[in-house]
Design a protein around this motif. Structure first.
Motif, short mmCIF file in Angstrom:
data_model
loop_
_atom_site.label_atom_id
_atom_site.label_comp_id
_atom_site.label_asym_id
_atom_site.label_seq_id
_atom_site.Cartn_x
_atom_site.Cartn_y
_atom_site.Cartn_z
N GLU A 1 0.85 -1.20 0.00
CA GLU A 1 0.00 0.00 0.00
C GLU A 1 0.88 1.24 0.00
OE1 GLU A 1 -3.32 2.01 3.05
OE2 GLU A 1 -1.93 0.50 3.76
N TRP A 2 0.56 2.18 -0.88
CA TRP A 2 1.25 3.46 -0.86
C TRP A 2 0.82 4.26 0.36
CZ3 TRP A 2 -1.31 8.25 -1.50
CH2 TRP A 2 -0.46 9.37 -1.55
N VAL A 3 1.78 4.90 1.03
CA VAL A 3 1.51 5.66 2.24
C VAL A 3 1.69 7.16 2.02
CG1 VAL A 3 2.26 6.06 4.63
CG2 VAL A 3 2.17 3.73 3.73
N SER A 4 2.81 7.52 1.41
CA SER A 4 3.12 8.94 1.25
C SER A 4 4.22 9.09 0.21
CB SER A 4 3.60 9.52 2.59
OG SER A 4 3.97 10.88 2.47
N HIS A 5 4.32 10.31 -0.33
CA HIS A 5 5.46 10.59 -1.19
C HIS A 5 5.87 12.04 -1.11
CE1 HIS A 5 2.40 11.39 -4.61
NE2 HIS A 5 2.89 12.55 -4.27
N THR B 1 6.40 18.55 -3.62
CA THR B 1 5.05 18.42 -3.08
C THR B 1 4.91 17.06 -2.39
OG1 THR B 1 4.26 17.58 -5.20
CG2 THR B 1 3.98 19.93 -4.75
N VAL B 2 4.10 17.05 -1.36
CA VAL B 2 3.89 15.82 -0.60
C VAL B 2 2.43 15.43 -0.66
CG1 VAL B 2 5.83 16.34 0.93
CG2 VAL B 2 3.52 17.03 1.58
N ASP B 3 2.18 14.17 -0.44
CA ASP B 3 0.82 13.66 -0.42
C ASP B 3 0.77 12.45 0.49
OD1 ASP B 3 -1.66 12.87 -3.01
OD2 ASP B 3 -1.86 13.55 -0.95
N TYR B 4 -0.43 12.13 0.95
CA TYR B 4 -0.62 11.05 1.90
C TYR B 4 -1.84 10.23 1.55
CZ TYR B 4 2.45 14.11 4.60
OH TYR B 4 3.50 14.91 5.00
N ALA B 5 -1.78 8.96 1.89
CA ALA B 5 -2.97 8.13 1.78
C ALA B 5 -4.00 8.62 2.79
CB ALA B 5 -2.61 6.67 2.06
N ASP B 6 -5.27 8.44 2.46
CA ASP B 6 -6.34 8.89 3.36
C ASP B 6 -6.21 8.25 4.74
OD1 ASP B 6 -8.96 9.02 0.81
OD2 ASP B 6 -7.40 10.46 1.38
N SER B 7 -5.72 7.03 4.77
CA SER B 7 -5.65 6.28 6.04
C SER B 7 -4.63 6.88 7.02
CB SER B 7 -5.31 4.82 5.76
OG SER B 7 -4.08 4.72 5.06
N PHE C 1 0.53 11.19 9.79
CA PHE C 1 1.88 10.97 9.29
C PHE C 1 2.37 12.23 8.58
CE2 PHE C 1 1.75 6.03 8.69
CZ PHE C 1 1.28 5.90 9.99
N THR C 2 3.67 12.48 8.70
CA THR C 2 4.29 13.61 8.02
C THR C 2 5.60 13.18 7.39
OG1 THR C 2 3.34 15.14 9.65
CG2 THR C 2 5.13 15.97 8.27
N ILE C 3 5.76 13.48 6.11
CA ILE C 3 7.02 13.18 5.42
C ILE C 3 7.87 14.44 5.40
CG2 ILE C 3 6.11 13.72 3.10
CD1 ILE C 3 7.78 11.32 2.06
N SER C 4 9.16 14.27 5.64
CA SER C 4 10.07 15.42 5.64
C SER C 4 11.44 14.95 5.17
CB SER C 4 10.17 16.04 7.04
OG SER C 4 10.72 15.13 7.97
N GLU C 5 12.35 15.89 5.02
CA GLU C 5 13.65 15.54 4.47
C GLU C 5 14.75 16.38 5.10
OE1 GLU C 5 13.86 16.09 0.26
OE2 GLU C 5 15.65 14.85 0.04
N ASP C 6 15.88 15.76 5.34
CA ASP C 6 17.10 16.45 5.73
C ASP C 6 18.10 16.23 4.60
OD1 ASP C 6 19.61 17.20 6.77
OD2 ASP C 6 18.96 16.77 8.82
#
Length: 119
Positions: free
Chosen positions: A45-49, A56-62, A67-72
């Motif tokens: 299952e895709w969760v986030s990208h 740009t970020v996106d998340y599964a409805d679930s 959840f939060t995606i971030s980057e260093d």
């Protein structure tokens, strides 16, 4: 191994975890990065990208709102902060990198990290 996911563990419902996706030979900033999960007996299952062009970020409805995606960039690591975990979040979590965005496919996959949420 070009990607490595880490940070999983056994937690209780309501707890938080932060997963890391680290690049060894890949510079993650140049790729679209996706987080996926696979529970026993279920399809992946895709969760986030995080997109490679405009970030740009996106998340599964679930997982939206939890959840939060971030980057260093300096650490060459993409994170997935997971809050308010639920038992249904239990799965092996994997990160993947895509050359093109939006991706037709993810070309690079890391080994997963197990997340287990007890009720």
């Amino acid at each position: 191994v070009q990607l490595q996911a880490s940070g999983g563990g056994l937690v209780q419902a309501g707890d938080s975890l932060r997963l890391s996706c680290s690049g060894s030979t890949l510079t993650l900033e140049g790729f679209g990065i996706g987080w996926f999960r696979q529970a026993p007996g279920k399809e992946r299952e895709w969760v986030s990208h995080r997109g490679s062009r405009d970030g740009t970020v996106d998340y599964a409805d679930s997982v939206m709102g939890r959840f939060t995606i971030s980057e260093d960039v300096a650490e060459n690591t993409v994170y997935l902060q997971m809050n308010s975990l639920k038992p249904e979040d239990t799965a092996v979590y994997l990160c993947a990198a895509a050359i093109d965005w939006p991706p037709l496919e993810y070309q690079y996959w890391g080994q997963g990290t197990q997340v287990t949420v007890s009720s």
